[in-house]
Design a protein around this motif. Structure first.
Motif, PDB file in Angstrom:
ATOM      1  N   GLY A   1     -11.057   0.090   0.214  1.00  0.00           N
ATOM      2  CA  GLY A   1      -9.826  -0.527  -0.277  1.00  0.00           C
ATOM      3  C   GLY A   1      -8.553   0.218   0.081  1.00  0.00           C
ATOM      4  O   GLY A   1      -8.501   0.958   1.070  1.00  0.00           O
TER       5      GLY A   1
ATOM      6  N   GLN B   1     -11.140  -1.227  -6.407  1.00  0.00           N
ATOM      7  CA  GLN B   1     -12.268  -1.620  -5.571  1.00  0.00           C
ATOM      8  C   GLN B   1     -13.597  -1.171  -6.158  1.00  0.00           C
ATOM      9  O   GLN B   1     -13.833   0.020  -6.337  1.00  0.00           O
ATOM     10  CB  GLN B   1     -12.104  -0.930  -4.213  1.00  0.00           C
ATOM     11  CG  GLN B   1     -11.538  -1.800  -3.163  1.00  0.00           C
ATOM     12  CD  GLN B   1     -12.594  -2.626  -2.507  1.00  0.00           C
ATOM     13  OE1 GLN B   1     -13.768  -2.489  -2.826  1.00  0.00           O
ATOM     14  NE2 GLN B   1     -12.181  -3.495  -1.620  1.00  0.00           N
TER      15      GLN B   1
ATOM     16  N   GLU C   1      -8.145  -3.045   5.649  1.00  0.00           N
ATOM     17  CA  GLU C   1      -8.013  -3.074   4.192  1.00  0.00           C
ATOM     18  C   GLU C   1      -6.605  -3.502   3.771  1.00  0.00           C
ATOM     19  O   GLU C   1      -6.449  -4.310   2.856  1.00  0.00           O
ATOM     20  CB  GLU C   1      -8.348  -1.700   3.596  1.00  0.00           C
ATOM     21  CG  GLU C   1      -9.782  -1.231   3.864  1.00  0.00           C
ATOM     22  CD  GLU C   1     -10.838  -2.071   3.142  1.00  0.00           C
ATOM     23  OE1 GLU C   1     -10.500  -2.717   2.129  1.00  0.00           O
ATOM     24  OE2 GLU C   1     -12.007  -2.074   3.592  1.00  0.00           O
TER      25      GLU C   1
ATOM     26  N   SER D   1      -6.193  -7.130   4.486  1.00  0.00           N
ATOM     27  CA  SER D   1      -6.951  -7.985   3.580  1.00  0.00           C
ATOM     28  C   SER D   1      -6.248  -8.053   2.222  1.00  0.00           C
ATOM     29  O   SER D   1      -6.230  -9.102   1.583  1.00  0.00           O
ATOM     30  CB  SER D   1      -8.410  -7.520   3.499  1.00  0.00           C
ATOM     31  OG  SER D   1      -8.707  -6.964   2.260  1.00  0.00           O
ATOM     32  N   ASN D   2      -5.606  -6.967   1.812  1.00  0.00           N
ATOM     33  CA  ASN D   2      -4.816  -7.013   0.575  1.00  0.00           C
ATOM     34  C   ASN D   2      -3.629  -7.957   0.724  1.00  0.00           C
ATOM     35  O   ASN D   2      -3.321  -8.732  -0.185  1.00  0.00           O
ATOM     36  CB  ASN D   2      -4.320  -5.619   0.209  1.00  0.00           C
ATOM     37  CG  ASN D   2      -5.431  -4.751  -0.363  1.00  0.00           C
ATOM     38  OD1 ASN D   2      -6.513  -5.250  -0.668  1.00  0.00           O
ATOM     39  ND2 ASN D   2      -5.175  -3.463  -0.482  1.00  0.00           N
TER      40      ASN D   2
HETATM   41 MG    MG Z   1      -8.452  -4.756  -0.895  1.00  0.00          MG
END
Ligand code: MG
Ligand code: ADP
Length: 619
Positions: free
Chosen positions: A127, A100, A35, A38-39
């Motif tokens: 998230g 999210q 997560e 990915s952020n």
């Molecule tokens: Mg995210």
């Protein structure tokens, strides 16, 4: 922190989520790193997008990258990106409330079910807050790409409040510093971190550096996004082996890139075997689903129909929403479109293989034919697209595999229907009395001897204009009478009394006993009393173990057969005659594959052997 520090309270739903995450016993806590990465990747993507039109950003020359530092002694983990960054307002907006949609759905599900929600964390992808599964506290320090923005810091322990203050970060981007819980110290281990990256984030499109490493840990460019002409056969195979840990090369691979009706990249494989090896990495069916290089589902089962569930590989679509979460994926109307494109592609590949490399296709058929038959059984309508892929053995070509098309092209001019026989195994089925008439005139019959065949027949009733007919029910097509003289029949009156004897012995077990006009070598056969009976269904019930009763049938006798002629010569009502009548019935059940207890026949066979020996052995 400076004097500009303020304390804020999390919104109620965020508190709730944090509470679940902090106390979660979720075993795959490592997804928190996915997560965060990915952020970081989103932030880098957004910056790149910004720079398409705006060069007035902080540090325009800075490398677009992600850096991870772990300190085992201090038990800290730091993930830093040179992405778009956040202003003070953005930090409060984005990290103070649940962004999210997956997290929100997760909460709803948790509320509704009143059950341990932690098992669902990985499934929902909750998230940023997932970091609180492993964190004692988290400090985010960020500097927006806007040259005039000030650096900001956000700090939370997972309790009700968080603090926001000024920071002295001078470079663009975001740093997430995690103090790991005591029981999460494994995530300060670089080796472990690299493994997690390989597993979940290998194909993030920006380099991820770990520790002092100068080389990116992740692959960055995915094979499926690489133009086909630049990928070698070896690379395709290598990728397959890496993702599945299969030792064998795949039977087939297909690399698909389309823009309409949906944008997608797909790299699909058919394994060499249906059985997964014991070391196989993939324990379940399903494709890996990526959205813009970020793995959102490891085992997605909605991308192909069930009958193609053996297909392995990766699907990546730009059309999937940027806010990556499993729900948005499921609720967007995109999945059915992806499924259609992928299904067509696999079917087309198989058809081509069947056409161009019959031998390889048969290797496929032997491993996966059962899946396709199941597809025909379950989807009678779309199953039609599977018909050309089916292969059969036949009475005339018992060693070869023929398609329905092969059969049809070999049909006799006067033949309208496609004949099949259902039974237990290819050898015994060839001995079936139902085949007598067909065999003697050279009519081809499909041999269906696998349990799945009976299920398949529930869907497969017609190919092109030709109905499929069970030989147990069909009349053999009329052909010119043969020259050979017909064997002499038992006289009418004698035959009637023999029929009476059979009826007495068999009683309720048969619905009728009568003469047959279609037996040649065989002495008897069991036929359905009702022309509309469904012998396939009877068999399906038998396989499913549903209250199975021997279906009552008509026993048809061959009035020219020597066994019956001799049976008449025995004393009517004698023990031996009764035993032989019982045996004729049991044998008919056996070849039908319907006998519930075959070994029960043995004592009677012995009785008949004894009688035969008594007559023939000269003392
Ligand atoms: Mg995210
Ligand atoms: P999502 O990524 O689905 O939006 P998250 O809970 O993962 O939800 O993140 C919440 C928000 O926080 C993001 O939408 C983004 O605006 C902001 N954010 C998180 N991490 C970063 C980062 N590294 N750089 C910039 N913004 C970030």
């Amino acid at each position: 922190m400076t004097e500009a520090t303020s304390t804020y309270t999390f919104k109620a739903e965020t508190k709730q989520l944090l509470n679940i995450l902090i106390h979660s016993l979720y075993k795959d806590r490592e997804v928190f790193l996915r997560e965060l990465l990915s952020n970081a990747s989103d932030a880098l993507n957004r910056l790149r997008f910004e720079m398409v039109t705006n060069q007035n950003v902080l540090d325009p020359q800075a490398e677009l990258a992600i850096r991870i530092h772990a300190d085992q002694e201090a038990r800290t983990l730091t993930i830093e990106d040179s992405g778009i960054g956040m202003t003070r307002e953005e930090v409060v907006d984005h990290l103070g409330t649940i962004a999210q949609s997956g997290a929100r759905r997760f909460l709803e599900a948790a509320k509704e079910k009143h059950l341990d929600a932690s098992g669902m964390i990985g499934q929902f992808g909750v998230g940023f807050y997932s970091v609180f599964m492993v964190a004692e506290w988290v400090r985010v320090t960020s500097r927006s790409f806007r040259p005039d923005a000030e650096a900001v810091t956000w700090y939370a322990t997972g309790e009700d409040n968080y603090q926001v203050g000024a920071a002295d970060r001078t470079v663009r981007g975001t740093r997430v510093e995690v103090k790991l819980k005591e029981d999460a110290s494994e995530f300060a281990d670089e080796y472990r971190i690299k493994n997690i990256i390989h597993k979940h984030s290998d194909y993030i499109g920006f380099p991820i550096y770990v520790g002092e490493g100068k080389e990116a840990v992740n692959k960055q460019t995915s094979l499926w996004r690489t133009p086909k002409k630049d990928v070698t056969e070896e690379q395709y195979k290598e990728f397959y082996k890496q993702t599945t840990l299969d030792f064998e090369d795949p039977l087939l691979h297909t690399h698909l890139v389309t823009d309409a009706p949906v944008q997608l990249y797909a790299l699909l494989y058919i394994p060499a075997r249906a059985e997964r090896g014991i070391f196989a990495l993939r324990k379940d069916d399903g494709l890996k689903l990526y959205s813009r290089n970020i793995l959102i589902d490891d085992y997605n089962k909605d991308l192909l129909p069930e009958y193609l569930r053996f297909v392995q590989g990766v699907v990546d679509s730009e059309d999937l929403p940027l806010n990556v979460s499993r729900e948005t994926v499921q609720s967007s109307g995109l999945m059915p479109k992806l499924k259609k494109v992928l299904t067509n592609q696999v079917m087309r590949e198989l058809e081509n293989l069947a056409k161009n490399d019959a031998e390889k296709y048969l290797a496929f058929w032997k491993e996966f034919g059962g899946y396709l038959k199941q597809g025909v059984a379950i989807n009678p309508v779309e199953g039609e697209s599977i018909y050309p892929l089916l292969r059969f053995k036949t009475n005339l070509k018992p060693e070869e595999w023929s398609s329905l098309e092969d059969y049809v092209t070999r049909m006799k001019p006067e033949q309208k229907e496609i004949y099949y026989i259902v039974g237990e195994d290819p050898k015994s089925v060839l001995r079936s009395p139902h085949l007598d008439a067909f065999h003697s005139q050279g009519t081809e019959v499909l041999l269906l001897t696998e349990p799945m065949d009976s299920f398949m027949l529930m869907g497969l009733r017609k190919y092109k204009d030709h109905e499929l007919k069970n030989v147990a029910q069909a009349e053999a097509p009329k052909t010119a009478p043969k020259d050979e003289p017909e064997a002499e029949k038992i006289p009418e009156a004698d035959f009637t009394s023999l029929v009476e004897r059979f009826k007495q012995v068999l009683g309720e077990r048969v619905t009728d006993v009568r003469a047959s006009n279609r037996l040649v070598q065989s002495v008897a056969r069991l036929a359905d009393a009702d022309a509309n009976a469904n012998p396939e269904l009877q068999r399906v019930y038998k396989y499913l173990g549903k209250e199975y009763e021997i279906p009552k049938k008509v026993l048809e006798l061959n009035a020219s057969h020597p066994i019956l002629k001799n049976l008449l010569k025995l004393d009517s009502g004698s023990e031996l005659q009764t035993a032989i009548i019982e045996q004729i019935y049991d044998s008919a059940l056996l070849v039908e594959g319907l006998h519930p207890d075959p070994s029960s026949i043995a004592p009677r066979v012995e009785q008949i052997i004894e009688a035969a020996l008594e007559r023939n052995v000269k003392n």
